[in-house]
Design an enzyme around this catalytic site. Structure first.
Site, mmCIF file in Angstrom:
data_model
loop_
_atom_site.group_PDB
_atom_site.id
_atom_site.type_symbol
_atom_site.label_atom_id
_atom_site.label_comp_id
_atom_site.label_asym_id
_atom_site.label_seq_id
_atom_site.Cartn_x
_atom_site.Cartn_y
_atom_site.Cartn_z
ATOM 1 C CB CYS A 1 1.739 -1.858 6.532
ATOM 2 S SG CYS A 1 3.529 -2.053 6.549
ATOM 3 C CB SER B 1 4.163 -5.596 4.784
ATOM 4 O OG SER B 1 5.385 -5.037 5.208
ATOM 5 C CG HIS C 1 6.011 -6.311 -0.023
ATOM 6 N ND1 HIS C 1 6.520 -5.858 -1.216
ATOM 7 C CD2 HIS C 1 6.499 -5.490 0.931
ATOM 8 C CE1 HIS C 1 7.289 -4.792 -0.981
ATOM 9 N NE2 HIS C 1 7.290 -4.557 0.309
ATOM 10 C CB CYS D 1 3.311 -3.183 11.748
ATOM 11 S SG CYS D 1 4.471 -3.492 10.390
#
Length: 370
Positions: free
Chosen positions: A40, A42, A45, A167
């Site tokens: 993902c 994320s 990040h 997710c």
């Protein structure tokens, strides 16, 4: 025991493959052997600072695997059970779980710290504690996690596909269904068609939206969205604005759903402008928490009764929605296999994220070898 894992040690650094020591399960915990992990955005990040964690940390927050061992007091699962992990644990009794908002469970307070709720860690090396993203660390062959983070699934389901509902799928699907409140006949605009946005498209289609308009600069992603049921696809927000104005006879869209990899002021403003009276903007994508990315006219917000709201995990409840989404998959109403563009070995994790950044993947899946 020993486990091989992909870790991050600081900002703007690639994943490193290392061997770590892993503690066994304590009270309310389980030892899981991960079969697959979703890649993902994320996780990127963490290194780029949009989700600043405690370093070092084991990456990965989408995971599916098999329970190897359970600690004292575990009741949800037993050894041998196939499970999908939820990126947000759900205790079942805090004020948020008790009011049907498991995605906001208080147990999620330490998911960027990477520790268990009591502040302790399960991964170690050389006397140093390593965190686990979202209390999971799915980029490890094995992990010790809370039973509150697992959802038992039918063993006939392919874990390398079911992993996506930990997710990306509920986040994208729920952005349309729950947070956005898409209804039959609506006009819905979706900014960004990666792993999450592709599921948002499917959610809007299943909800009965008349027009599902996607905006993405990458042709491959626009084509994928059209195959998943989108009615219109544009490379720019300006093109989408003109088309929606025409499609709705000037009334504007009902929802504008933001699922780009990094949210900025421009996409929020475009989304705010494209919705009509009583319309809703949902911000699901992430941005640097230190930057202010929502700048709109307060007068228009008031006079047109527009709404801007955030969405975590698509406002979904993991213990309910993960099995439901897998049921939609087995019935043919939700496409998951089509979302997986490439599969990677653990030592190919950086290549997988390079493919994501360069727009070659809808979703990459990391397959563990044991």
């Amino acid at each position: 025991m020993k486990t091989k894992a992909a870790i991050l040690t600081g900002f703007h650094k690639p994943f490193e493959i290392v061997e770590l020591d892993l503690d066994g399960p304590g009270e309310g915990e389980v030892l899981i052997r991960f079969v697959a992990a979703g890649m993902c955005h994320s996780d990127l990040h963490l290194s780029d600072g949009d989700l600043p964690p405690r370093f070092p940390i084991v990456g990965g927050h989408e995971g599916a695997g098999i329970i190897e061992e359970v600690g004292p007091g575990v009741t949800r699962v037993k050894p041998g059970d196939h499970v999908v992990c939820s990126m947000i644990p759900s205790c079942g009794h805090c004020r948020y779980c008790a009011t049907g908002r498991q995605n906001l469970c208080d147990m999620g307070a330490t998911i960027l710290e990477g520790s268990m709720p009591d502040g302790s860690f399960r991964f170690h090396s050389g006397g140093e504690d390593f965190g686990a993203m979202c209390m999971l660390g799915t980029f490890s062959q094995y992990s010790t996690i809370s039973e509150r983070s697992v959802v038992k699934v039918d063993p006939s389901l392919p874990l390398e596909t079911a992993v996506l509902v930990g997710c990306g799928v509920p986040t994208g699907w729920g952005t349309a269904i729950y947070t956005g409140g898409v209804r039959p006949g609506d006009t819905t605009v979706i900014y960004g068609v990666g792993g999450l946005g592709a599921c948002t498209v499917q959610g809007a289609v299943l909800a009965g939206a008349k027009h599902v308009v996607v905006v993405d600069p990458i042709a491959f992603k626009r084509d994928t969205a059209l195959k998943l049921g989108a009615t219109h696809a544009f490379a720019t927000a300006e093109e989408a604005q003109a088309a929606v104005t025409e499609l709705t006879a000037g009334q504007g869209a009902d929802q504008a759903l933001i699922l780009v990899g990094r949210v900025d002021e421009n996409v929020v403003s475009a989304a705010f402008d494209i919705i009509g009276k009583g319309g809703t903007v949902v911000v699901t994508g992430l941005a640097d928490p230190a930057k202010l990315t929502v700048h709109v006219s307060g007068a228009v917000l008031t006079l047109w009764e527009k709404t801007i709201k955030g969405s975590l995990f698509g406002s979904s409840n993991p213990q309910y929605d993960i099995p439901k989404l897998l049921g939609l998959y087995t019935s043919g109403h939700l496409k998951l296999d089509e979302l997986v563009t490439s599969r990677y070995r653990l030592d190919e994790v950086n290549q997988g994220y390079q493919d994501l950044v360069e727009g070659r993947n809808i979703r990459g899946v990391l397959m563990h070898e044991h």
